[in-house]
Structure formats: C-alpha cells, structure tokens
Design a protein around this motif. Sequence first.
Motif, PDB file in Angstrom:
ATOM      1  N   GLY A  11      23.282  45.183  65.052  1.00  0.00           N
ATOM      2  CA  GLY A  11      23.080  46.224  66.051  1.00  0.00           C
ATOM      3  C   GLY A  11      22.059  45.903  67.123  1.00  0.00           C
ATOM      4  O   GLY A  11      21.676  46.781  67.899  1.00  0.00           O
ATOM      5  N   ILE A  12      21.605  44.639  67.181  1.00  0.00           N
ATOM      6  CA  ILE A  12      20.594  44.228  68.161  1.00  0.00           C
ATOM      7  C   ILE A  12      21.166  43.145  69.065  1.00  0.00           C
ATOM      8  O   ILE A  12      21.737  42.157  68.587  1.00  0.00           O
ATOM      9  N   ARG A  13      21.015  43.345  70.355  1.00  0.00           N
ATOM     10  CA  ARG A  13      21.369  42.302  71.328  1.00  0.00           C
ATOM     11  C   ARG A  13      20.131  41.460  71.611  1.00  0.00           C
ATOM     12  O   ARG A  13      19.080  41.984  71.970  1.00  0.00           O
ATOM     13  N   GLU A  14      20.247  40.145  71.450  1.00  0.00           N
ATOM     14  CA  GLU A  14      19.153  39.224  71.769  1.00  0.00           C
ATOM     15  C   GLU A  14      19.552  38.375  72.962  1.00  0.00           C
ATOM     16  O   GLU A  14      20.587  37.701  72.942  1.00  0.00           O
ATOM     17  N   GLN A  15      18.728  38.424  73.998  1.00  0.00           N
ATOM     18  CA  GLN A  15      18.979  37.633  75.199  1.00  0.00           C
ATOM     19  C   GLN A  15      17.783  36.716  75.462  1.00  0.00           C
ATOM     20  O   GLN A  15      16.661  37.197  75.675  1.00  0.00           O
ATOM     21  N   LEU A  16      18.026  35.423  75.425  1.00  0.00           N
ATOM     22  CA  LEU A  16      17.012  34.469  75.852  1.00  0.00           C
ATOM     23  C   LEU A  16      17.093  34.348  77.366  1.00  0.00           C
ATOM     24  O   LEU A  16      18.187  34.345  77.941  1.00  0.00           O
ATOM     25  N   PHE A  17      15.928  34.243  78.017  1.00  0.00           N
ATOM     26  CA  PHE A  17      15.929  34.185  79.470  1.00  0.00           C
ATOM     27  C   PHE A  17      14.835  33.263  79.969  1.00  0.00           C
ATOM     28  O   PHE A  17      13.908  32.900  79.239  1.00  0.00           O
ATOM     29  N   THR A  18      14.966  32.898  81.230  1.00  0.00           N
ATOM     30  CA  THR A  18      13.893  32.212  81.935  1.00  0.00           C
ATOM     31  C   THR A  18      13.676  32.908  83.269  1.00  0.00           C
ATOM     32  O   THR A  18      14.614  33.412  83.887  1.00  0.00           O
ATOM     33  N   ILE A  19      12.426  32.960  83.681  1.00  0.00           N
ATOM     34  CA  ILE A  19      12.056  33.460  85.006  1.00  0.00           C
ATOM     35  C   ILE A  19      11.223  32.358  85.631  1.00  0.00           C
ATOM     36  O   ILE A  19      10.038  32.218  85.319  1.00  0.00           O
TER      37      ILE A  19
END
Length: 254
Positions: A11-19
């Motif tokens: 039930g959890i969305r995990e999004q890896l990101f870079t800024i």
Amino acid sequence: MRITSETFTDGIREQLFTIGEIPGVLWTPAEGSGPRPLVLIGHGGGSHKKGWEVVSRAFPYVTTCGFAVAAIDAPGTGDRPQHPEVRRLVALIQEQEAAGEPFWSGPEWPALNETVAAQLIPDWQTTLDALRKLDSVGDSRPVGYYGLSQGGEMGIRLVAAEPRITAAVLGLIGSEWLIDTAARITIPVEFLLQWDDEGNPRDSVMKLFDALGSAEKTLHANPGSHFRVPSFEIDSSIRFFARHLGAPGNLHVR
C-alpha cells in the motif's frame, strides 16, 4: 525533479528521485492523491535515506496517517559522491575514538557538522520546494520534520531556518553550539533523550531542550544507550504529527 524509479509495496508508493545532484526518496499512499501533509526525515551520521531509522518511521506515517514522507542523502552518504572534507574529518574523529577519547571532545566534531550543514540545509530547502509542486504532496498542507542524532543536529538548524516546517520531533543531540539556534525555534517540538547515551551527556541534551523557544515542547527521556530508543516512541511521534499536521480523511489521534 526527476523520478528515477517507482515501486509499490504493502500500500506504499516509493519513488526515488534526483533534484540536480540531490538524491532522495518519497513515500506516499499507493491509493489516493494529494494534497497531504509532508514529513521530512533526516538520517543519522553515516546512514542514508533508506536506513532503518528512516524507513521504520516513514512507513507508519504513510499507512497510519496518509502522510507523504521524504528523505535525502546527506553529503558523502548513500548515493552521494565521496565528500573529501567529510571523509577527512570522520577519519580524525575515528582516530580520537581509537585513542579512547570521546568523539565529541575535539574541534573535529563541530567542524564535521558545520561542513555537512553548509550543503544539507540548502539541499533540504530545495527539496521541499520541489516536493510541494507534486500533485501527491501539494503546497497547501503543513510540513513536519523528524530527526535524531545527526538528523537532530541538522534538524535544529533546518527548523530554525525554514518557516514552512510547523512541527518537529528532534533529539539524541546535545551540541551546545546549537543553543542560540534552538532559541529561534518556536514550533511544537517532541524531544528525545536516552538517559545512558554515551555520546550525548544528558545535561547537555537537557540544556539544548531548555533552550528551545517553543511554547509547546515535550521531553521524552528513556533509559538506555544511544541506539536503544524504545519502539513505542514511533507511536508517540505518529500521535504528535497527526495532532499538529492533521491528516487526509480527517484522522484524529490523541
């Protein structure tokens, strides 16, 4: 912001990101959309954005409260490149410890924290700018911060500098050079102290707590060493953030 991966678990969305050069992770409920309260979590020294102390807090905040939760790597950790000055200072501190001296006894420890903070605090503010533009977060709901140990050291600096943060869980830090910074904090704070913390003498931790300028602040003192924070403190932080940040679905936790 560039999303580099997206996964769904329990039930959890995990999004890896870079800024730019900042690597981070965002957790949100798999179902539903924003806007929703956001909690930023700072990791401890030598750990990383998906360390156990981050994930063990982040997942309950998402599943219990419906919050968005984000973490970024500090300089020289996780997916960041090696930071020469951080590496040099850490080596000196390790030499002190090997000689039987407390790691916080020399000038290297405050210098390390100043070096990390000089990059990390602006990076957190840049990250907050970007996260609040996402539909899954939005810019209309309050923001909290959670950080213990070096995450608490950086948190005191960030909370004092960032007016968008309206509630914070901090602690396991007794850096007396933060006294004046702590005095500028006026938001609600839950502050943790481990009574037998070998690296943070209780008198120094309580002095920092006393310096907080918050009208609403609570000290949670538990027996045990630095890494023995009781698991029920996670439940307490859930109640604290739900009370001060609110939650989707009009959830109220006393």
